[in-house]
Write a protein that holds these residues in place. Sequence first.
Motif, PDB file in Angstrom:
ATOM      1  N   ALA A 149      41.207  51.786  37.729  1.00 17.30           N
ATOM      2  CA  ALA A 149      42.210  50.715  38.381  1.00 17.30           C
ATOM      3  C   ALA A 149      43.641  51.676  38.229  1.00 17.30           C
ATOM      4  O   ALA A 149      44.064  51.441  39.611  1.00 17.30           O
ATOM      5  CB  ALA A 149      42.794  49.534  36.835  1.00 17.30           C
ATOM      6  N   LEU A 150      43.880  52.713  37.347  1.00 13.94           N
ATOM      7  CA  LEU A 150      45.570  53.411  37.848  1.00 13.94           C
ATOM      8  C   LEU A 150      45.104  54.250  38.675  1.00 13.94           C
ATOM      9  O   LEU A 150      45.346  54.435  40.142  1.00 13.94           O
ATOM     10  CB  LEU A 150      44.990  54.163  36.264  1.00 13.94           C
ATOM     11  CG  LEU A 150      46.268  53.624  35.000  1.00 13.94           C
ATOM     12  CD1 LEU A 150      46.117  54.740  34.446  1.00 13.94           C
ATOM     13  CD2 LEU A 150      47.012  52.862  35.566  1.00 13.94           C
TER      14      LEU A 150
ATOM     15  N   SER B 118      52.331  44.641  43.004  1.00 13.09           N
ATOM     16  CA  SER B 118      52.796  43.535  42.686  1.00 13.09           C
ATOM     17  C   SER B 118      50.863  42.351  43.093  1.00 13.09           C
ATOM     18  O   SER B 118      50.053  42.275  41.651  1.00 13.09           O
ATOM     19  CB  SER B 118      53.664  42.374  42.706  1.00 13.09           C
ATOM     20  OG  SER B 118      55.181  43.644  42.008  1.00 13.09           O
ATOM     21  N   GLU B 119      51.318  42.717  43.745  1.00 13.96           N
ATOM     22  CA  GLU B 119      49.105  42.017  44.438  1.00 13.96           C
ATOM     23  C   GLU B 119      48.621  42.499  44.280  1.00 13.96           C
ATOM     24  O   GLU B 119      47.251  42.389  43.792  1.00 13.96           O
ATOM     25  CB  GLU B 119      49.515  41.666  46.489  1.00 13.96           C
ATOM     26  CG  GLU B 119      51.055  41.340  46.588  1.00 13.96           C
ATOM     27  CD  GLU B 119      51.566  41.214  46.928  1.00 13.96           C
ATOM     28  OE1 GLU B 119      52.650  42.159  46.120  1.00 13.96           O
ATOM     29  OE2 GLU B 119      53.305  40.863  47.507  1.00 13.96           O
ATOM     30  N   HIS B 120      48.370  43.736  44.741  1.00 11.85           N
ATOM     31  CA  HIS B 120      47.178  44.920  43.645  1.00 11.85           C
ATOM     32  C   HIS B 120      46.878  44.342  42.409  1.00 11.85           C
ATOM     33  O   HIS B 120      46.047  44.321  42.191  1.00 11.85           O
ATOM     34  CB  HIS B 120      47.050  46.035  44.185  1.00 11.85           C
ATOM     35  CG  HIS B 120      47.911  46.421  45.925  1.00 11.85           C
ATOM     36  ND1 HIS B 120      47.980  47.064  46.646  1.00 11.85           N
ATOM     37  CD2 HIS B 120      47.130  45.566  46.929  1.00 11.85           C
ATOM     38  CE1 HIS B 120      48.433  47.267  47.147  1.00 11.85           C
ATOM     39  NE2 HIS B 120      47.452  46.226  47.736  1.00 11.85           N
ATOM     40  N   LEU B 121      48.642  44.487  41.728  1.00  9.65           N
ATOM     41  CA  LEU B 121      47.808  44.556  40.002  1.00  9.65           C
ATOM     42  C   LEU B 121      47.290  43.161  39.905  1.00  9.65           C
ATOM     43  O   LEU B 121      45.660  43.193  39.541  1.00  9.65           O
ATOM     44  CB  LEU B 121      49.569  44.606  39.809  1.00  9.65           C
ATOM     45  CG  LEU B 121      48.675  44.971  38.031  1.00  9.65           C
ATOM     46  CD1 LEU B 121      48.028  46.320  37.606  1.00  9.65           C
ATOM     47  CD2 LEU B 121      49.975  45.238  37.712  1.00  9.65           C
ATOM     48  N   ASN B 122      47.406  42.471  40.497  1.00 12.14           N
ATOM     49  CA  ASN B 122      47.004  41.005  39.824  1.00 12.14           C
ATOM     50  C   ASN B 122      45.618  40.609  40.276  1.00 12.14           C
ATOM     51  O   ASN B 122      44.777  40.527  40.083  1.00 12.14           O
ATOM     52  CB  ASN B 122      47.558  39.519  40.812  1.00 12.14           C
ATOM     53  CG  ASN B 122      49.677  39.631  40.434  1.00 12.14           C
ATOM     54  OD1 ASN B 122      49.437  40.067  39.259  1.00 12.14           O
ATOM     55  ND2 ASN B 122      49.800  39.205  40.687  1.00 12.14           N
ATOM     56  N   ALA B 123      44.962  41.437  41.386  1.00 14.40           N
ATOM     57  CA  ALA B 123      43.981  42.091  41.722  1.00 14.40           C
ATOM     58  C   ALA B 123      43.253  42.145  41.373  1.00 14.40           C
ATOM     59  O   ALA B 123      42.405  41.225  41.075  1.00 14.40           O
ATOM     60  CB  ALA B 123      43.715  42.272  43.136  1.00 14.40           C
ATOM     61  N   ILE B 124      43.958  43.464  40.483  1.00 14.00           N
ATOM     62  CA  ILE B 124      42.751  44.104  39.761  1.00 14.00           C
ATOM     63  C   ILE B 124      42.721  43.433  37.762  1.00 14.00           C
ATOM     64  O   ILE B 124      41.235  42.945  37.621  1.00 14.00           O
ATOM     65  CB  ILE B 124      42.932  45.603  39.576  1.00 14.00           C
ATOM     66  CG1 ILE B 124      42.967  46.340  40.764  1.00 14.00           C
ATOM     67  CG2 ILE B 124      42.427  46.326  38.870  1.00 14.00           C
ATOM     68  CD1 ILE B 124      43.426  47.553  40.954  1.00 14.00           C
TER      69      ILE B 124
ATOM     70  N   ALA C  16      39.263  42.026  36.266  1.00 11.60           N
ATOM     71  CA  ALA C  16      38.773  43.604  35.194  1.00 11.60           C
ATOM     72  C   ALA C  16      40.027  42.209  33.574  1.00 11.60           C
ATOM     73  O   ALA C  16      41.206  42.646  33.608  1.00 11.60           O
ATOM     74  CB  ALA C  16      38.972  44.477  35.249  1.00 11.60           C
ATOM     75  N   PRO C  17      40.329  41.698  33.547  1.00  9.09           N
ATOM     76  CA  PRO C  17      41.065  40.480  33.076  1.00  9.09           C
ATOM     77  C   PRO C  17      41.259  41.237  31.144  1.00  9.09           C
ATOM     78  O   PRO C  17      42.329  41.357  30.713  1.00  9.09           O
ATOM     79  CB  PRO C  17      40.544  38.732  32.438  1.00  9.09           C
ATOM     80  CG  PRO C  17      39.138  38.812  32.918  1.00  9.09           C
ATOM     81  CD  PRO C  17      39.202  39.962  33.923  1.00  9.09           C
TER      82      PRO C  17
ATOM     83  N   ASP D  89      47.010  46.407  28.985  1.00  8.60           N
ATOM     84  CA  ASP D  89      47.102  48.147  29.423  1.00  8.60           C
ATOM     85  C   ASP D  89      47.812  47.796  30.551  1.00  8.60           C
ATOM     86  O   ASP D  89      48.241  48.817  30.582  1.00  8.60           O
ATOM     87  CB  ASP D  89      45.720  48.514  29.393  1.00  8.60           C
ATOM     88  CG  ASP D  89      45.042  48.886  27.271  1.00  8.60           C
ATOM     89  OD1 ASP D  89      45.805  48.078  26.678  1.00  8.60           O
ATOM     90  OD2 ASP D  89      44.521  48.465  27.374  1.00  8.60           O
ATOM     91  N   LEU D  90      46.725  47.449  31.796  1.00 16.71           N
ATOM     92  CA  LEU D  90      47.786  47.523  32.789  1.00 16.71           C
ATOM     93  C   LEU D  90      49.111  47.426  33.178  1.00 16.71           C
ATOM     94  O   LEU D  90      50.231  47.747  33.379  1.00 16.71           O
ATOM     95  CB  LEU D  90      47.364  46.830  33.877  1.00 16.71           C
ATOM     96  CG  LEU D  90      46.006  47.674  34.624  1.00 16.71           C
ATOM     97  CD1 LEU D  90      45.011  46.443  35.309  1.00 16.71           C
ATOM     98  CD2 LEU D  90      45.229  48.551  35.154  1.00 16.71           C
ATOM     99  N   LEU D  91      49.663  46.282  32.609  1.00 12.70           N
ATOM    100  CA  LEU D  91      50.805  45.397  32.704  1.00 12.70           C
ATOM    101  C   LEU D  91      52.255  46.381  31.774  1.00 12.70           C
ATOM    102  O   LEU D  91      52.904  46.509  32.285  1.00 12.70           O
ATOM    103  CB  LEU D  91      51.330  43.896  32.548  1.00 12.70           C
ATOM    104  CG  LEU D  91      50.771  43.015  32.993  1.00 12.70           C
ATOM    105  CD1 LEU D  91      50.406  41.607  32.214  1.00 12.70           C
ATOM    106  CD2 LEU D  91      50.683  43.094  34.525  1.00 12.70           C
ATOM    107  N   SER D  92      51.888  47.624  30.613  1.00 11.55           N
ATOM    108  CA  SER D  92      52.702  48.248  30.152  1.00 11.55           C
ATOM    109  C   SER D  92      53.048  49.787  30.667  1.00 11.55           C
ATOM    110  O   SER D  92      53.595  50.618  30.378  1.00 11.55           O
ATOM    111  CB  SER D  92      52.285  48.030  28.163  1.00 11.55           C
ATOM    112  OG  SER D  92      50.652  48.885  28.919  1.00 11.55           O
TER     113      SER D  92
END
Length: 283
Positions: free
Chosen positions: A9-10, A22-28, A32-33, A38-41
Motif C-alpha cells: 500500500a505504501l 487522501s482519495e487514494h488512501l480512502n480507496a485503499i 483493506a480495512p 497503520d496507514l493513517l499513522s
Amino acid sequence: MAADPFDSALDLLRRLNPKHTSEHLNAIISLAPDLTEDLLSSVDQPLTVKRCKQTGRDYLLCDYNRDGDSYRSPWSNQFDPPLDEGGVGGVGPGGSEGAGEGAIPNERVRKMEVKANEAFDIYRELYYEGGVSSVYLWNLDDGFAGVVLVKKAATPGTNTEGVWDSIHVFEAIERGRTTHYKLTSTVILSLSTNVEGTVGDMDLSGNMTRQVEQDLPVENDDSHIANVGRLVEDMELKMRNLLQDVYFGKAKDVVGDLRSVGSLSEGARERETQRELIGSMKR
C-alpha cells in the motif's frame, strides 16, 4: 514470498499523484480495512482546516490530534465532537500512549503547547503572510514529542491554485542540561494554473521528506520552544530551496526543451543565419 499488504500500500501511494493522496488512501482503506490505523499513522496527507467552537480560531487536523472522528483544538484543548473521557497523553499508568486516543498533555507540556502555538502563529504570519498553523504536543517517558503544522493556500478564485502543507514531527529526549531532538519534516506542494494563451493547463505536485537530529542546550521549558523553532525554520528554508531546484528548475528545463517561445519561421531564419555565418567563416 507474498508481499506484505502494508508495504504494498505504501509503495502504491508513493507512485500516485500526491495531490490526491487522501482519495487514494480512502480507496485503499476501503479495500483493506485492517490497514486503516497503520496507514493513517504512516501516510502524510494534505492538511484540513477546522474552526474551534470555543475560540472561533482555525486549527489544522492530523492524526496526532485525532481520536476516531474527533479532533483536539490546540486553542481550547477540547475535542470536537466531545469524547466521553480523555486522558493525559503519555506512556504509563493512567495515560494513553502518545498522541491520539483521547490524549491530553499534562500541565507542563500543555503550557509549552500554548506558548508554541503563539510562537508559530507569529512565524506563520512573518513567513507565509497568511495561512493556518497548529502545534500539538504529547508526553513521553523521558521527554515529550510534538508536531508543527503549517498550511498556506493561494487566493481562491484566480487562474492559479497552490497549496503548501508542511508537517514537522519531533521528539525531545531530555538529558539534563541538553536535549536530543529528532525532527522529521514533510512538505506537500501542489500547484496548478490555467492561463489561456500562455502556458495553458499545468499541474505540478510533489512531496519531500527530510530528517535531522541534534543535541541542543536547555535552560528551561522556553528553551525547548526556541530550539524547535530554529530546527523547523532551518529545515523549511532548506526544503524550500530544494523544491525550487528539483521541481521548478526541472519543470522549467523540460518546458524550455519542449516548447519554443518564438515562432517556427523565426527559428528557421535564425538557423539559416547561423549556417551562413559558419559558412563564411570557413571560407
